[in-house]
Scaffold this motif. Structure first.
Motif, PDB file in Angstrom:
ATOM      1  N   UNK A 188       0.826  -1.209   0.000  1.00  0.00           N
ATOM      2  CA  UNK A 188       0.000   0.000   0.000  1.00  0.00           C
ATOM      3  C   UNK A 188       0.862   1.261   0.000  1.00  0.00           C
ATOM      4  N   UNK A 189       1.844   1.313   0.897  1.00  0.00           N
ATOM      5  CA  UNK A 189       2.684   2.516   1.003  1.00  0.00           C
ATOM      6  C   UNK A 189       3.520   2.710  -0.256  1.00  0.00           C
ATOM      7  N   UNK A 190       4.066   1.628  -0.798  1.00  0.00           N
ATOM      8  CA  UNK A 190       4.865   1.735  -2.028  1.00  0.00           C
ATOM      9  C   UNK A 190       4.030   2.358  -3.143  1.00  0.00           C
ATOM     10  N   UNK A 191       2.815   1.865  -3.330  1.00  0.00           N
ATOM     11  CA  UNK A 191       1.961   2.390  -4.396  1.00  0.00           C
ATOM     12  C   UNK A 191       1.417   3.774  -4.069  1.00  0.00           C
ATOM     13  N   UNK A 219       1.421  22.582  -2.938  1.00  0.00           N
ATOM     14  CA  UNK A 219       1.193  21.304  -2.266  1.00  0.00           C
ATOM     15  C   UNK A 219       2.393  20.365  -2.332  1.00  0.00           C
ATOM     16  N   UNK A 220       3.511  20.845  -2.838  1.00  0.00           N
ATOM     17  CA  UNK A 220       4.704  20.017  -2.960  1.00  0.00           C
ATOM     18  C   UNK A 220       5.235  19.507  -1.643  1.00  0.00           C
ATOM     19  N   UNK A 221       4.998  20.224  -0.578  1.00  0.00           N
ATOM     20  CA  UNK A 221       5.461  19.797   0.743  1.00  0.00           C
ATOM     21  C   UNK A 221       4.870  18.447   1.134  1.00  0.00           C
ATOM     22  N   UNK A 222       3.709  18.107   0.564  1.00  0.00           N
ATOM     23  CA  UNK A 222       3.066  16.832   0.889  1.00  0.00           C
ATOM     24  C   UNK A 222       3.961  15.661   0.489  1.00  0.00           C
ATOM     25  N   UNK A 223       4.659  15.809  -0.641  1.00  0.00           N
ATOM     26  CA  UNK A 223       5.567  14.750  -1.096  1.00  0.00           C
ATOM     27  C   UNK A 223       6.639  14.498  -0.037  1.00  0.00           C
ATOM     28  N   UNK A 224       7.154  15.563   0.551  1.00  0.00           N
ATOM     29  CA  UNK A 224       8.151  15.408   1.604  1.00  0.00           C
ATOM     30  C   UNK A 224       7.518  14.930   2.915  1.00  0.00           C
ATOM     31  N   UNK A 225       6.307  15.380   3.205  1.00  0.00           N
ATOM     32  CA  UNK A 225       5.629  14.974   4.443  1.00  0.00           C
ATOM     33  C   UNK A 225       5.343  13.475   4.467  1.00  0.00           C
ATOM     34  N   UNK A 226       5.266  12.850   3.306  1.00  0.00           N
ATOM     35  CA  UNK A 226       5.060  11.403   3.258  1.00  0.00           C
ATOM     36  C   UNK A 226       6.213  10.646   3.919  1.00  0.00           C
ATOM     37  N   UNK A 276      11.326   0.330  -2.760  1.00  0.00           N
ATOM     38  CA  UNK A 276       9.881   0.080  -2.781  1.00  0.00           C
ATOM     39  C   UNK A 276       9.525  -0.829  -3.960  1.00  0.00           C
ATOM     40  N   UNK A 277      10.241  -0.694  -5.051  1.00  0.00           N
ATOM     41  CA  UNK A 277       9.919  -1.408  -6.286  1.00  0.00           C
ATOM     42  C   UNK A 277      10.415  -2.854  -6.283  1.00  0.00           C
ATOM     43  N   UNK A 278      11.692  -3.051  -6.088  1.00  0.00           N
ATOM     44  CA  UNK A 278      12.288  -4.382  -6.248  1.00  0.00           C
ATOM     45  C   UNK A 278      11.655  -5.471  -5.385  1.00  0.00           C
ATOM     46  N   UNK A 279      11.373  -5.239  -4.104  1.00  0.00           N
ATOM     47  CA  UNK A 279      10.774  -6.319  -3.301  1.00  0.00           C
ATOM     48  C   UNK A 279       9.399  -6.771  -3.784  1.00  0.00           C
TER      49      UNK A 279
END
Length: 146
Positions: free
Chosen positions: A13-16, A39-46, A114-117
């Motif tokens: 879920x988090x990866x996607x 709203x770019x700060x949201x990307x960092x807040x993740x 996030x991708x490889x696993x």
């Protein structure tokens, strides 16, 4: 296909979720940059979500290749927040290598972990994530003015 436990589902879920937020953000930055910058700060807040989930995975006994992604993403988010928002540095054009190298390495390494696993969790998820990753990368690169 393997049966997923709750921690595997949380990782997926988090990866996607992070990748979809990146696609939306990069698309907004390309076509509506004024809105994206609000709203770019949201990307960092993740990064907060990423680190919480990584701690859950670590405590839950998941292998390092699952929980490392969140810690890398959080490191990138903190670094990015500092150089883009808190103490803005003009590092993209012209490229300022002391910022560019750690920023890009942390960003790409977090997404790779996030991708490889996903290939070991469920192979179709790996391909879907790959498509989203390709879209976000194209949008990201095309939204910059070089």
């Amino acid at each position: 296909m393997s049966v997923l436990d709750s921690n595997d589902k949380l990782f997926v879920f988090v990866a996607f979720f992070i990748q979809i937020v990146l696609v939306v953000f990069f698309a907004a930055r390309k076509w509506k940059s004024d809105i994206a910058m609000q709203f770019g700060w949201i990307v960092y807040a993740l990064g907060v979500l990423a680190i919480i989930v990584s701690l859950v995975l670590l405590i839950g006994g998941k292998p390092w290749h699952l929980w490392l992604a969140g810690f890398l993403y959080a490191a990138w988010a903190i670094f990015g927040y500092v150089v883009d928002i808190a103490y803005p540095v003009a590092w993209r054009s012209p490229i300022y290598w002391p910022v560019f190298i750690p920023y890009v390495l942390l960003y790409f390494s977090s997404l790779m972990f996030y991708w490889w696993p996903l290939a070991n969790i469920q192979r179709p998820l790996w391909f879907i994530y790959a498509a989203l990753y390709l879209i976000s990368t194209i949008l990201n690169l095309s939204s910059h003015t070089w």
